[in-house]
Design an enzyme around this catalytic site. Structure first.
Site, mmCIF file in Angstrom:
data_model
loop_
_atom_site.group_PDB
_atom_site.id
_atom_site.type_symbol
_atom_site.label_atom_id
_atom_site.label_comp_id
_atom_site.label_asym_id
_atom_site.label_seq_id
_atom_site.Cartn_x
_atom_site.Cartn_y
_atom_site.Cartn_z
ATOM 1 N N GLU A 210 -3.678 1.149 6.045
ATOM 2 C CA GLU A 210 -2.513 0.980 5.174
ATOM 3 C C GLU A 210 -2.040 -0.455 5.354
ATOM 4 O OE1 GLU A 210 -1.862 3.067 3.040
ATOM 5 O OE2 GLU A 210 -2.733 4.934 3.780
ATOM 6 N N CYS A 244 6.204 -3.035 3.237
ATOM 7 C CA CYS A 244 4.861 -3.347 2.726
ATOM 8 C C CYS A 244 4.755 -3.200 1.214
ATOM 9 C CB CYS A 244 3.811 -2.480 3.420
ATOM 10 S SG CYS A 244 4.060 -0.698 3.200
#
Length: 469
Positions: A210, A244
């Protein structure tokens, strides 16, 4: 043998004693985890604020604790159906028989947790791993020591026999990545993700990465900027942009550039009045990250870019360094394409705005860059939305909002290409930490006897001809 290896082997041995926990056991584990998060919630909020230099407890509850509760509740609601064997089709030539797929726990999984959301990005993968029946090792970030202490106590109380929590610097993280996990999930930067994948490859350990990247906001020509500006603003200023999937840059029709700047600035001051003392805005986590952002900003200024400080108490001047590491949203127009601002993931409250003259030009800009973790499309025109969806790649898409697609329990979350490998959340998380075991079953009679040698038999030749039609 190192301590890490010993702890890993202890979990392997524990898993071997119970390689397929039943529904009731997994249910108890998830409930215990939820109860422990609630019990330690106040301490967690205080610890995160300490690690960051300051973060509002309300923001931590909103962005980290609430998704934990919702995620566990969703797992508890769906787990029984996920555990049911899935029937599959059997070709008539293999009848009588049955086919099914069962989700089997992998074993011991590793989870590497970043600093930006140290609670949720530990508990989110952990709840999926536990629901899937695994043991887990968590490697927590060295930048969040206070939070780590609480998370360690939390896991010890709720899942002492099932989870080991590790702290340490980059050397410990490197050693952690070399353990022969049955699966390894990493959340962090693309550069470190490459190293994690290389280390895992030595053991053929499957990985979920991720990562991040530069997630664009595309404001379509039909978009209502007055309506949508605060949605963009929330996604960019939550946790001071240290997310993110935070909007990394905005593509806006050139004719609407000034309107967007005005609305973002007005919205920022409505969100965070009296910015210098506002209790709802987070600090940048440490001096290194703060100086990195300030260097980006200064480089943009020196190259002639226009910088708009959204803090209305700053007298129109760009942000200046301060000991509290508080950085108001800075809008940048005209940044050089070779600048770090437009080449690297920003991960903070700097927002480049790029005007465009046609939708095709905007789409081309996105297509020519690495595939992002998220794409935000601002449009109420279905034809425009479909065009964007079909002509761009991204890990996930949010239409007319930002950030909140990550909180959808029944949607997978993950990147594509340089923004990530694999996904999890909800059912996809359960499947990520499970092996889909294919099972073909026959009874006393097997039709296979008709295709055994010798092949010159008339019955075999007739069957072969029939099946080859």
């Amino acid at each position: 043998m190192s301590t890490l290896n010993q702890q890993f082997q202890q979990l392997q041995q524990a898993f071997a004693l119970c390689p397929y926990p039943d529904y009731q056991q997994r249910q108890r584990q998830l409930k215990a985890l939820r109860q422990a998060i609630q019990q330690f919630s106040h301490e967690l909020c205080q610890a995160v604020s300490s690690d960051f230099g300051y973060r509002s407890s309300d923001e931590t509850r909103l962005l980290e604790l609430m998704p934990c509760y919702a995620g566990i509740d969703y797992h508890l609601k769906q787990l029984k159906s996920w555990l049911k064997p899935e029937k599959r089709h059997v070709h008539y030539s293999f009848m009588p028989a049955s086919n099914k797929v069962i989700a089997q726990p992998l074993g011991v999984v590793g989870i590497i947790v970043p600093w930006n959301y140290p609670i949720y990005l530990a508990m989110g993968p952990l709840m999926a791993a536990i629901a899937a029946g695994n043991k887990a090792m968590l490697k927590l970030s060295e930048y969040t020591p206070a939070t780590n202490k609480i998370l360690t106590a939390l896991c010890q109380q709720a899942l002492a026999a099932d989870v080991v929590v590790i702290e340490g610097d980059a050397d410990i993280a490197a050693e952690f990545s070399t353990l022969p996990f049955d699966h390894l999930l990493f959340t962090g930067s693309t550069a470190v993700g490459r190293k994690v994948m290389q280390a895992a490859a030595a053991n053929l350990t499957p990985v979920t990465l991720e990562l991040g990247g530069k997630s664009p906001v595309l404001i379509a020509p039909d978009a209502d900027i007055k309506q949508l500006a605060t949605r963009i603003l929330f996604g960019k200023t939550a946790n001071a942009g240290q997310t993110c999937v935070a909007p990394d840059y905005v593509l806006v029709p050139a004719a609407k550039l000034e309107l967007l700047i005005t609305e973002l600035c007005q919205g920022f001051n409505a969100f965070y009045p009296d910015f210098a003392t506002n209790p709802d805005y987070s600090a940048v986590i440490n001096p290194a990250q703060y100086q990195r952002l300030m260097a980006m900003l200064q480089q943009a200024q020196q190259s002639g870019a226009r910088v708009v400080n959204c803090d209305n108490t700053a007298g129109g001047k760009p942000a200046q360094s301060n000991d509290e590491r508080r950085l108001a949203l800075q809008l940048i127009v005209g940044a050089d394409e070779s600048s770090t601002l437009l080449e690297q993931e920003i991960f903070g409250p700097l927002l480049p705005i790029i005007p465009y003259h046609s939708l095709d030009q905007a789409l081309q800009y996105i297509q020519q860059r690495p595939r992002p973790l998220a794409l935000y499309v601002m449009s109420n025109d279905n034809a425009t939305v479909q065009q964007v969806l079909k002509q761009t790649h991204a890990g996930g898409v949010c239409i007319n909002d930002t950030l909140v697609h990550v909180a959808q329990d029944d949607l997978p979350f993950g990147g594509i290409g340089p923004s990530g490998l694999g996904n999890y959340h909800g059912k996809e998380g359960f499947l990520r930490f499970s092996h889909q075991k294919a099972i073909h079953q026959k009874g006393r009679f097997s039709s296979g006897q008709f295709i055994y040698p010798p092949f010159k038999r008339k019955l075999f030749q007739a069957l072969l001809g029939w099946l080859s039609r």
